[in-house]
Write a protein that holds these residues in place. Structure first.
Motif, PDB file in Angstrom:
ATOM      1  N   ASP A 248       9.092  45.850   4.220  1.00 39.35           N
ATOM      2  CA  ASP A 248       8.014  44.833   3.643  1.00 39.35           C
ATOM      3  C   ASP A 248       7.119  45.341   2.900  1.00 39.35           C
ATOM      4  N   SER A 249       6.785  46.805   2.630  1.00 35.02           N
ATOM      5  CA  SER A 249       5.675  47.316   1.856  1.00 35.02           C
ATOM      6  C   SER A 249       5.777  47.154   0.470  1.00 35.02           C
ATOM      7  N   VAL A 250       7.202  46.897   0.019  1.00 32.95           N
ATOM      8  CA  VAL A 250       7.583  46.988  -1.360  1.00 32.95           C
ATOM      9  C   VAL A 250       7.510  45.543  -1.769  1.00 32.95           C
ATOM     10  N   ASP A 251       7.069  44.421  -1.176  1.00 35.07           N
ATOM     11  CA  ASP A 251       6.587  43.360  -1.624  1.00 35.07           C
ATOM     12  C   ASP A 251       7.792  42.676  -2.253  1.00 35.07           C
ATOM     13  N   GLY A 252       9.092  42.513  -1.669  1.00 31.92           N
ATOM     14  CA  GLY A 252      10.239  41.707  -2.331  1.00 31.92           C
ATOM     15  C   GLY A 252      10.863  42.309  -3.395  1.00 31.92           C
ATOM     16  N   GLU A 253      10.477  43.807  -3.876  1.00 34.83           N
ATOM     17  CA  GLU A 253      11.073  44.224  -4.826  1.00 34.83           C
ATOM     18  C   GLU A 253      12.590  44.661  -4.346  1.00 34.83           C
ATOM     19  N   LYS A 254      13.749  44.570  -5.205  1.00 36.21           N
ATOM     20  CA  LYS A 254      14.978  44.560  -4.981  1.00 36.21           C
ATOM     21  C   LYS A 254      15.336  46.385  -4.542  1.00 36.21           C
ATOM     22  N   ILE A 255      15.879  46.503  -3.689  1.00 38.02           N
ATOM     23  CA  ILE A 255      16.071  47.811  -3.000  1.00 38.02           C
ATOM     24  C   ILE A 255      17.676  47.909  -2.659  1.00 38.02           C
ATOM     25  N   SER A 256      18.248  48.839  -3.339  1.00 39.96           N
ATOM     26  CA  SER A 256      19.807  49.181  -2.975  1.00 39.96           C
ATOM     27  C   SER A 256      20.188  49.273  -1.653  1.00 39.96           C
ATOM     28  N   PHE A 257      21.317  49.110  -1.230  1.00 36.27           N
ATOM     29  CA  PHE A 257      21.729  49.360  -0.019  1.00 36.27           C
ATOM     30  C   PHE A 257      21.714  51.049   0.334  1.00 36.27           C
ATOM     31  N   LYS A 258      22.218  51.590  -0.765  1.00 37.47           N
ATOM     32  CA  LYS A 258      22.223  53.196  -0.550  1.00 37.47           C
ATOM     33  C   LYS A 258      20.694  53.416  -0.146  1.00 37.47           C
ATOM     34  N   THR A 259      19.642  52.977  -0.999  1.00 36.45           N
ATOM     35  CA  THR A 259      18.367  53.501  -0.761  1.00 36.45           C
ATOM     36  C   THR A 259      18.003  53.022   0.702  1.00 36.45           C
ATOM     37  N   LYS A 260      18.318  51.659   1.096  1.00 36.20           N
ATOM     38  CA  LYS A 260      17.879  51.026   2.538  1.00 36.20           C
ATOM     39  C   LYS A 260      18.511  52.186   3.647  1.00 36.20           C
ATOM     40  N   THR A 261      19.748  52.607   3.313  1.00 33.39           N
ATOM     41  CA  THR A 261      20.474  53.368   4.311  1.00 33.39           C
ATOM     42  C   THR A 261      19.634  54.692   4.325  1.00 33.39           C
ATOM     43  N   ALA A 262      19.455  55.345   3.334  1.00 33.40           N
ATOM     44  CA  ALA A 262      18.533  56.554   3.190  1.00 33.40           C
ATOM     45  C   ALA A 262      17.331  56.362   3.911  1.00 33.40           C
ATOM     46  N   LEU A 263      16.641  55.275   3.744  1.00 34.63           N
ATOM     47  CA  LEU A 263      15.259  54.959   4.420  1.00 34.63           C
ATOM     48  C   LEU A 263      15.576  54.988   5.772  1.00 34.63           C
ATOM     49  N   TRP A 264      16.497  54.292   6.259  1.00 35.73           N
ATOM     50  CA  TRP A 264      16.716  54.174   7.646  1.00 35.73           C
ATOM     51  C   TRP A 264      17.076  55.590   8.388  1.00 35.73           C
ATOM     52  N   LYS A 265      17.833  56.519   7.842  1.00 34.08           N
ATOM     53  CA  LYS A 265      18.183  57.602   8.362  1.00 34.08           C
ATOM     54  C   LYS A 265      16.802  58.558   8.386  1.00 34.08           C
ATOM     55  N   ALA A 266      15.752  58.257   7.331  1.00 32.14           N
ATOM     56  CA  ALA A 266      14.781  59.116   7.140  1.00 32.14           C
ATOM     57  C   ALA A 266      13.874  58.735   8.548  1.00 32.14           C
ATOM     58  N   ILE A 267      13.691  57.324   8.593  1.00 36.74           N
ATOM     59  CA  ILE A 267      12.972  56.807   9.706  1.00 36.74           C
ATOM     60  C   ILE A 267      13.361  57.286  11.247  1.00 36.74           C
ATOM     61  N   ARG A 268      14.614  57.296  11.274  1.00 38.63           N
ATOM     62  CA  ARG A 268      15.353  57.770  12.555  1.00 38.63           C
ATOM     63  C   ARG A 268      15.084  59.349  12.929  1.00 38.63           C
ATOM     64  N   GLN A 269      14.692  59.954  11.817  1.00 37.44           N
ATOM     65  CA  GLN A 269      14.235  61.478  11.846  1.00 37.44           C
ATOM     66  C   GLN A 269      12.641  61.649  12.297  1.00 37.44           C
ATOM     67  N   LEU A 270      11.766  60.635  12.110  1.00 34.46           N
ATOM     68  CA  LEU A 270      10.601  60.778  12.584  1.00 34.46           C
ATOM     69  C   LEU A 270      10.168  60.754  14.018  1.00 34.46           C
ATOM     70  N   LYS A 271       9.313  61.663  14.185  1.00 35.32           N
ATOM     71  CA  LYS A 271       8.642  61.848  15.687  1.00 35.32           C
ATOM     72  C   LYS A 271       7.763  60.609  16.077  1.00 35.32           C
ATOM     73  N   GLU A 272       7.226  60.365  14.794  1.00 33.75           N
ATOM     74  CA  GLU A 272       6.078  59.291  15.150  1.00 33.75           C
ATOM     75  C   GLU A 272       5.789  58.719  13.657  1.00 33.75           C
ATOM     76  N   PRO A 273       5.195  57.384  13.690  1.00 36.12           N
ATOM     77  CA  PRO A 273       4.890  56.880  12.139  1.00 36.12           C
ATOM     78  C   PRO A 273       4.272  57.690  11.504  1.00 36.12           C
ATOM     79  N   VAL A 274       4.418  57.479  10.078  1.00 39.87           N
ATOM     80  CA  VAL A 274       3.705  58.446   9.027  1.00 39.87           C
ATOM     81  C   VAL A 274       3.284  57.354   7.997  1.00 39.87           C
TER      82      VAL A 274
END
Length: 185
Positions: free
Chosen positions: A56-82
């Protein structure tokens, strides 16, 4: 009750993201059978709340599936929000509201596990307050009428206020499907 997963409707309510948008993104999270409820409905990991705030922070900007998948992997590795994440050259931000909502999400999951249960032998698997036959939907129904939590506490002095509050939220987030069978139990 699953201890750390959320239904699609729970994620939509907790993040303020429309239900349809959450559904459209579910392929990012998993297609494994472990992400499914016995009735076939998908459950999402609690971290999906952070994912939706980041998207939601990118305000409707088009994001590729590959980038979304990489974002999801990065979030899963977080111990707490950054405050921000950089993934594949793209910056995603988690504003203070995201941190607050994350805390609410963790609290909701904890209380849901502590106060609610869903077992086939208890009212056919309807979600109830633990140790009672008080359904989450009956609590919601009474509170949507003219009654208050105080009325419920008078009727059931052995039940904690938090149990009624979380039952109401659960019923709000997970409305019953199909044709109504009559008055709430």
């Amino acid at each position: 009750m699953d201890k750390s997963s959320l239904t699609i409707r729970e994620v939509a309510h907790l993040t303020g993201i429309p239900f349809k948008e959450v559904v459209e993104q579910t392929s990012i999270f998993s297609t494994k059978p472990s992400s499914q409820k016995p009735n076939g409905k998908m459950l999402l990991p609690k971290e999906s709340v952070l994912y939706f705030f980041a998207i939601d922070s990118v305000d409707g900007e088009k994001i590729s599936f590959k980038t979304k998948t990489a974002l999801w992997k990065a979030i899963r590795q977080l111990k707490e929000p950054v405050d921000e994440l950089e993934v594949m050259g793209k910056r995603f931000f988690l504003n203070p509201k995201a941190r607050d909502e994350w805390e609410k999400t963790v609290d909701y999951i904890r209380k849901r596990s502590e106060y609610l249960e869903k077992k086939p032998e208890i009212l056919g698997g309807t979600t109830v307050i633990k140790g009672t036959r008080i359904t989450a939907y009956s609590v919601r129904g009474r509170l949507q009428g003219k009654e208050t939590i105080n009325h419920l506490l008078e009727d059931y002095p052995y039940v904690k206020q938090e149990a009624f509050e979380i039952a109401d939220l659960y019923a709000k987030f997970n409305p019953p499907y199909g044709r109504p069978k009559g008055l709430p139990i």
